[in-house]
Design a protein around this motif. Structure first.
Motif, PDB file in Angstrom:
ATOM      1  N   GLU A 107      14.137 -15.428  -1.827  1.00  0.00           N
ATOM      2  CA  GLU A 107      15.235 -15.855  -2.693  1.00  0.00           C
ATOM      3  C   GLU A 107      15.875 -14.659  -3.397  1.00  0.00           C
ATOM      4  O   GLU A 107      15.211 -13.923  -4.125  1.00  0.00           O
ATOM      5  N   PRO A 108      17.191 -14.420  -3.207  1.00  0.00           N
ATOM      6  CA  PRO A 108      17.853 -13.338  -3.942  1.00  0.00           C
ATOM      7  C   PRO A 108      17.939 -13.662  -5.435  1.00  0.00           C
ATOM      8  O   PRO A 108      17.988 -14.833  -5.831  1.00  0.00           O
ATOM      9  N   TYR A 109      17.958 -12.622  -6.247  1.00  0.00           N
ATOM     10  CA  TYR A 109      18.225 -12.766  -7.680  1.00  0.00           C
ATOM     11  C   TYR A 109      19.710 -12.488  -7.860  1.00  0.00           C
ATOM     12  O   TYR A 109      20.164 -11.345  -7.800  1.00  0.00           O
ATOM     13  N   LYS A 110      20.479 -13.546  -8.055  1.00  0.00           N
ATOM     14  CA  LYS A 110      21.928 -13.426  -8.095  1.00  0.00           C
ATOM     15  C   LYS A 110      22.402 -13.134  -9.514  1.00  0.00           C
ATOM     16  O   LYS A 110      22.162 -13.919 -10.435  1.00  0.00           O
ATOM     17  N   ILE A 111      23.068 -11.999  -9.689  1.00  0.00           N
ATOM     18  CA  ILE A 111      23.654 -11.648 -10.979  1.00  0.00           C
ATOM     19  C   ILE A 111      25.049 -12.226 -11.098  1.00  0.00           C
ATOM     20  O   ILE A 111      25.407 -12.820 -12.110  1.00  0.00           O
ATOM     21  N   ASP A 112      25.845 -12.064 -10.051  1.00  0.00           N
ATOM     22  CA  ASP A 112      27.138 -12.745  -9.952  1.00  0.00           C
ATOM     23  C   ASP A 112      27.515 -12.796  -8.472  1.00  0.00           C
ATOM     24  O   ASP A 112      26.712 -12.442  -7.604  1.00  0.00           O
ATOM     25  N   ASP A 113      28.729 -13.242  -8.173  1.00  0.00           N
ATOM     26  CA  ASP A 113      29.116 -13.433  -6.775  1.00  0.00           C
ATOM     27  C   ASP A 113      29.162 -12.133  -5.969  1.00  0.00           C
ATOM     28  O   ASP A 113      29.113 -12.163  -4.737  1.00  0.00           O
ATOM     29  N   SER A 114      29.251 -11.000  -6.661  1.00  0.00           N
ATOM     30  CA  SER A 114      29.359  -9.714  -5.968  1.00  0.00           C
ATOM     31  C   SER A 114      28.128  -8.837  -6.110  1.00  0.00           C
ATOM     32  O   SER A 114      28.107  -7.717  -5.589  1.00  0.00           O
ATOM     33  N   LEU A 115      27.112  -9.342  -6.777  1.00  0.00           N
ATOM     34  CA  LEU A 115      25.976  -8.488  -7.116  1.00  0.00           C
ATOM     35  C   LEU A 115      24.680  -9.293  -7.102  1.00  0.00           C
ATOM     36  O   LEU A 115      24.570 -10.318  -7.783  1.00  0.00           O
ATOM     37  N   GLN A 116      23.712  -8.844  -6.303  1.00  0.00           N
ATOM     38  CA  GLN A 116      22.427  -9.527  -6.257  1.00  0.00           C
ATOM     39  C   GLN A 116      21.315  -8.554  -5.901  1.00  0.00           C
ATOM     40  O   GLN A 116      21.550  -7.491  -5.326  1.00  0.00           O
ATOM     41  N   VAL A 117      20.098  -8.949  -6.252  1.00  0.00           N
ATOM     42  CA  VAL A 117      18.906  -8.183  -5.928  1.00  0.00           C
ATOM     43  C   VAL A 117      18.128  -8.985  -4.894  1.00  0.00           C
ATOM     44  O   VAL A 117      17.859 -10.177  -5.099  1.00  0.00           O
ATOM     45  N   ILE A 118      17.775  -8.335  -3.779  1.00  0.00           N
ATOM     46  CA  ILE A 118      17.116  -9.050  -2.683  1.00  0.00           C
ATOM     47  C   ILE A 118      15.747  -8.439  -2.399  1.00  0.00           C
ATOM     48  O   ILE A 118      15.532  -7.244  -2.602  1.00  0.00           O
ATOM     49  N   PRO A 119      14.800  -9.246  -1.934  1.00  0.00           N
ATOM     50  CA  PRO A 119      13.497  -8.696  -1.555  1.00  0.00           C
ATOM     51  C   PRO A 119      13.588  -7.946  -0.232  1.00  0.00           C
ATOM     52  O   PRO A 119      14.150  -8.447   0.739  1.00  0.00           O
ATOM     53  N   THR A 120      13.020  -6.732  -0.197  1.00  0.00           N
ATOM     54  CA  THR A 120      12.990  -5.927   1.029  1.00  0.00           C
ATOM     55  C   THR A 120      11.634  -5.222   1.142  1.00  0.00           C
ATOM     56  O   THR A 120      11.563  -3.994   1.153  1.00  0.00           O
ATOM     57  N   PRO A 121      10.548  -5.978   1.210  1.00  0.00           N
ATOM     58  CA  PRO A 121       9.220  -5.373   1.204  1.00  0.00           C
ATOM     59  C   PRO A 121       8.921  -4.598   2.487  1.00  0.00           C
ATOM     60  O   PRO A 121       9.572  -4.774   3.504  1.00  0.00           O
ATOM     61  N   GLY A 122       7.899  -3.777   2.386  1.00  0.00           N
ATOM     62  CA  GLY A 122       7.457  -2.976   3.518  1.00  0.00           C
ATOM     63  C   GLY A 122       6.903  -1.653   3.030  1.00  0.00           C
ATOM     64  O   GLY A 122       5.737  -1.338   3.239  1.00  0.00           O
ATOM     65  N   HIS A 123       7.729  -0.854   2.374  1.00  0.00           N
ATOM     66  CA  HIS A 123       7.244   0.392   1.768  1.00  0.00           C
ATOM     67  C   HIS A 123       6.118   0.063   0.795  1.00  0.00           C
ATOM     68  O   HIS A 123       5.056   0.688   0.810  1.00  0.00           O
ATOM     69  N   THR A 124       6.350  -0.923  -0.080  1.00  0.00           N
ATOM     70  CA  THR A 124       5.293  -1.596  -0.824  1.00  0.00           C
ATOM     71  C   THR A 124       5.487  -3.092  -0.606  1.00  0.00           C
ATOM     72  O   THR A 124       6.482  -3.523  -0.016  1.00  0.00           O
ATOM     73  N   THR A 125       4.573  -3.880  -1.114  1.00  0.00           N
ATOM     74  CA  THR A 125       4.651  -5.325  -0.874  1.00  0.00           C
ATOM     75  C   THR A 125       5.733  -6.005  -1.688  1.00  0.00           C
ATOM     76  O   THR A 125       6.075  -7.154  -1.398  1.00  0.00           O
ATOM     77  N   GLU A 126       6.295  -5.308  -2.698  1.00  0.00           N
ATOM     78  CA  GLU A 126       7.259  -5.963  -3.584  1.00  0.00           C
ATOM     79  C   GLU A 126       8.526  -5.134  -3.781  1.00  0.00           C
ATOM     80  O   GLU A 126       9.143  -5.181  -4.851  1.00  0.00           O
TER      81      GLU A 126
END
Length: 211
Positions: A107-126
């Motif tokens: 689930e992305p963390y949506k700040i607004d319609d043009s800006l969000q934080v998304i999960p991209t694990p691999g380098h670390t788990t989080e």
């Protein structure tokens, strides 16, 4: 008002005399919600403050301070941003309040319609990445150590072994997704780079082989 992405400090990483020397790329996202991504080491306070001043921005202006993952070279100056909500990997907090967000389900963390934080694990788990739609740079993904630097696309050993990956298969999956999403990528330890059609073609082929 639209968003724009400004790299305050280009990171680096290299081995010298058997010692890894590294510092992260620090990025300011300007627009309706000001965001700082990856605040370098605790010894870089002055570098960060000088970079903000050149952008006519103060620490108090920043609404979100993001650490793409929990390594110290990405978190050293979070304490400067006491007016901001902090997002460190999958943890979202403000002062002593911690907020549950289901990054682990994709689930992305949506700040607004043009800006969000998304999960991209691999380098670390989080690990997380910040996705921003801009007027002049297209879609920019501030990806932290999902990408070490542009050269790791042609030399995967840079992200798999030298930088280290807790889950290389998962990291490869999200690298492909980000390449197909982005026009530009800000990596964890190098300058922002443009995503080429050749990069996208390779990512598409790799996705097919992973299925």
């Amino acid at each position: 008002m639209s968003y724009s992405v400004h790299v305050l400090h280009n990171g680096y990483s290299y081995l010298k005399d058997g010692v890894m020397r590294a510092n992260c790329t620090c990025t300011l996202i300007k627009g309706p919600n000001l965001v700082i991504v990856d605040t370098m080491t605790a010894w870089d306070k002055d570098v960060l403050l000088e970079g903000l001043a050149k952008e006519n921005t103060s620490c108090a202006d920043v609404k979100y301070a993001v650490g793409t993952h929990g390594h110290s070279d990405h978190l050293g100056n979070l304490n400067l941003f006491t007016a901001a909500t902090h997002i460190v990997g999958y943890s979202v907090s403000y002062k002593d309040e911690f907020f549950i967000h289901p990054f682990e389900t994709g689930e992305p963390y949506k700040i607004d319609d043009s800006l969000q934080v998304i999960p991209t694990p691999g380098h670390t788990t989080e690990d997380v990445s910040v996705v921003v739609k801009t007027a002049h740079q297209g879609t920019v993904v501030v990806a932290g150590d999902l990408f070490e630097r542009e050269e790791d696309i042609s030399d995967p050993s840079l992200w798999r072994y030298i930088a280290g990956s807790e889950n290389p298969d998962k990291q490869q999956k999200y690298r492909n997704e980000v390449i197909l999403l982005a026009d530009h990528i800000v990596p964890g330890h190098g300058p922002m780079f443009k995503v080429t059609e050749d990069m996208k073609d390779v990512a598409r082929r790799d996705q097919l082989t992973q299925k």
